[in-house]
Design a protein around this motif. Structure first.
Motif, short mmCIF file in Angstrom:
data_model
loop_
_atom_site.label_atom_id
_atom_site.label_comp_id
_atom_site.label_asym_id
_atom_site.label_seq_id
_atom_site.Cartn_x
_atom_site.Cartn_y
_atom_site.Cartn_z
N ILE A 101 0.86 -1.18 0.00
CA ILE A 101 0.00 0.00 0.00
C ILE A 101 0.90 1.23 0.00
N PHE A 102 0.69 2.10 -0.96
CA PHE A 102 1.52 3.30 -1.11
C PHE A 102 0.63 4.54 -0.99
N ILE A 103 0.85 5.34 0.07
CA ILE A 103 0.10 6.59 0.26
C ILE A 103 1.00 7.73 -0.19
N ASP A 104 0.62 8.37 -1.28
CA ASP A 104 1.44 9.42 -1.90
C ASP A 104 0.90 10.79 -1.50
N ASN A 105 1.48 11.36 -0.43
CA ASN A 105 1.06 12.68 0.05
C ASN A 105 1.77 13.82 -0.67
N ASP A 106 2.96 13.54 -1.17
CA ASP A 106 3.76 14.57 -1.85
C ASP A 106 3.56 14.59 -3.37
N TYR A 107 2.79 13.62 -3.87
CA TYR A 107 2.58 13.49 -5.32
C TYR A 107 3.92 13.33 -6.06
N HIS A 108 4.83 12.56 -5.45
CA HIS A 108 6.12 12.28 -6.06
C HIS A 108 6.17 10.88 -6.68
N PHE A 109 5.09 10.11 -6.52
CA PHE A 109 5.11 8.73 -7.02
C PHE A 109 5.22 8.73 -8.54
N ASP A 110 6.18 7.96 -9.04
CA ASP A 110 6.45 7.89 -10.48
C ASP A 110 6.30 6.45 -10.94
N ILE A 111 5.17 6.14 -11.56
CA ILE A 111 4.91 4.76 -11.99
C ILE A 111 5.91 4.31 -13.03
N TYR A 112 6.38 5.23 -13.88
CA TYR A 112 7.35 4.86 -14.91
C TYR A 112 8.69 4.48 -14.29
N ARG A 113 9.06 5.16 -13.21
CA ARG A 113 10.30 4.83 -12.50
C ARG A 113 10.19 3.44 -11.86
N LEU A 114 9.04 3.14 -11.29
CA LEU A 114 8.84 1.82 -10.68
C LEU A 114 8.88 0.73 -11.75
N VAL A 115 8.23 0.96 -12.88
CA VAL A 115 8.26 -0.01 -13.98
C VAL A 115 9.69 -0.22 -14.48
N ASN A 116 10.47 0.87 -14.52
CA ASN A 116 11.87 0.77 -14.95
C ASN A 116 12.68 -0.07 -13.97
N LEU A 117 12.44 0.12 -12.67
CA LEU A 117 13.13 -0.69 -11.66
C LEU A 117 12.76 -2.17 -11.81
N LEU A 118 11.48 -2.44 -12.01
CA LEU A 118 11.02 -3.82 -12.20
C LEU A 118 11.67 -4.43 -13.45
N HIS A 119 11.70 -3.64 -14.52
CA HIS A 119 12.24 -4.12 -15.80
C HIS A 119 13.71 -4.49 -15.65
N ASN A 120 14.49 -3.64 -14.99
CA ASN A 120 15.93 -3.90 -14.81
C ASN A 120 16.18 -5.10 -13.90
N HIS A 121 15.36 -5.22 -12.85
CA HIS A 121 15.52 -6.34 -11.93
C HIS A 121 15.20 -7.66 -12.63
N ILE A 122 14.12 -7.68 -13.41
CA ILE A 122 13.75 -8.89 -14.16
C ILE A 122 14.82 -9.20 -15.20
N GLY A 123 15.39 -8.15 -15.82
CA GLY A 123 16.43 -8.33 -16.82
C GLY A 123 17.65 -9.03 -16.25
#
Length: 334
Positions: A101-123
């Protein structure tokens, strides 16, 4: 007419009495009922720790809040995104296969950055497993998309624009977690709660006299109870004040005495390469390379990971990551 009116009033009183009596009986039965079954208790307490990839703090403590503080651009959001990644990834990829569960109060959450992290880890996983050598480029891309989509399905994102929404969100999450324990067929393993950031609305509410301070206190108490009751791993980012770099007897927590119950503190310090020489260092890798990224290590600023357990008076320090001085791109060591 008067007899009819008297009879009607009497009947209304009887009905009201019976309704009150039934309500009291229902409340009493609810009070005497079982709080939870043994199965629900096991689900609530059977929480696997989240892997961090950092030797100074290999895993997050269950049922505790971990505060993450640091200067701007020191990697606080990057750290919680990596913890989110470790939580939602399937177990065969080194993750927990659990819900976050991610509560984003600062509106800094970057879904593309998370997808990039997942992509590199899976790679990295694919490169180290020969079974994937037989896959074509198209099949590999499909595999990436399938794992990333499956992982993201375990992430629950909330955006809050003020303290009122934050409090309502916490109440909603508590209700959601309780209902989840009772539904055997749809049980979801919630492990991680992230709040970015816990201090987002503090200064706004502080100007509302005592009322604002009371609201902040009640919110922190509510959060502490949720984390303890459901045995969650909880990460909260917090902004730093200018002279807020040391925890000692004279240290004054600006979030109030209630926040002092949080014993696990992480601080991310930005230092130069010359200062980083004395710390344990990991072999770095650039998780999101770009054409502007420098190849000369002298062009980087380094991030120091400082973990303190205030109750045990323990302190551990290591080199955590680096920041590109030219582009501002952050990289963490895994």
């Amino acid at each position: 007419k008067s007899l009819t009116l008297h009879f009607s009033l009497k009947m209304d009183n009887i009905v009201t009495f019976e309704n009150d009596n039934n309500r009291i009986k229902e409340d009493l039965l609810e009070f005497l009922s079982i709080d939870e079954s043994a199965d629900e208790l096991f689900k609530r307490m059977d929480v696997l720790p989240i892997y961090t990839g950092i030797t100074t703090l290999p895993s997050l403590p269950n049922g505790e809040i971990v505060e993450i503080s640091g200067a701007s651009c020191s990697g606080k959001t990057e750290f919680v995104l990596k913890m989110t990644m470790h939580s939602i990834l399937p177990k065969e990829f080194g993750g927990n296969n659990s819900h976050a569960i991610f509560i984003d109060n600062d509106y800094h959450f970057d879904i593309y950055r998370l997808v990039n992290l997942l992509h590199n880890h899976i790679g990295e996983y694919i490169e180290n497993n020969e079974e994937f050598n037989q896959l074509s480029n198209e099949e590999t891309d499909e595999f990436y998309q399938e794992v990333i989509k499956d992982s993201l399905s375990r992430l629950h994102l909330f955006h809050c624009k003020d303290m009122f929404q934050f409090i309502v969100t916490l109440s909603t999450i508590k209700k959601m977690l309780k209902e989840n324990l009772k539904n055997e067929s749809t049980f979801l393993g919630y492990r991680l709660l992230i709040i970015d950031s816990i201090s987002a609305f503090y200064w706004i509410n502080r100007h509302k006299d005592d009322y604002g301070s009371r609201i902040n206190k009640q919110l922190i108490i509510k959060l502490l109870n949720i984390v303890k009751e459901f045995n969650l791993n909880c990460l909260c980012t917090k902004s730093l004040l200018k002279n807020d770099m040391e925890y000692n007897d004279s240290y004054r927590e600006y979030l109030g005495k209630t926040w002092r119950k949080v014993n696990h503190k992480i601080k991310l310090h930005i230092i130069n390469k010359s200062e980083a020489q004395k710390y344990p260092i990991y072999q770095p890798y650039i998780s999101s390379p770009s054409s502007s990224s420098p190849t000369d290590p002298n062009d980087y600023k380094y991030v120091i990971f400082e973990y303190k357990h205030l109750k045990n008076h323990s302190k551990k320090i290591s080199l955590y990551g680096l920041i590109d001085s030219n582009s501002g791109i952050g990289t963490v060591f895994d």
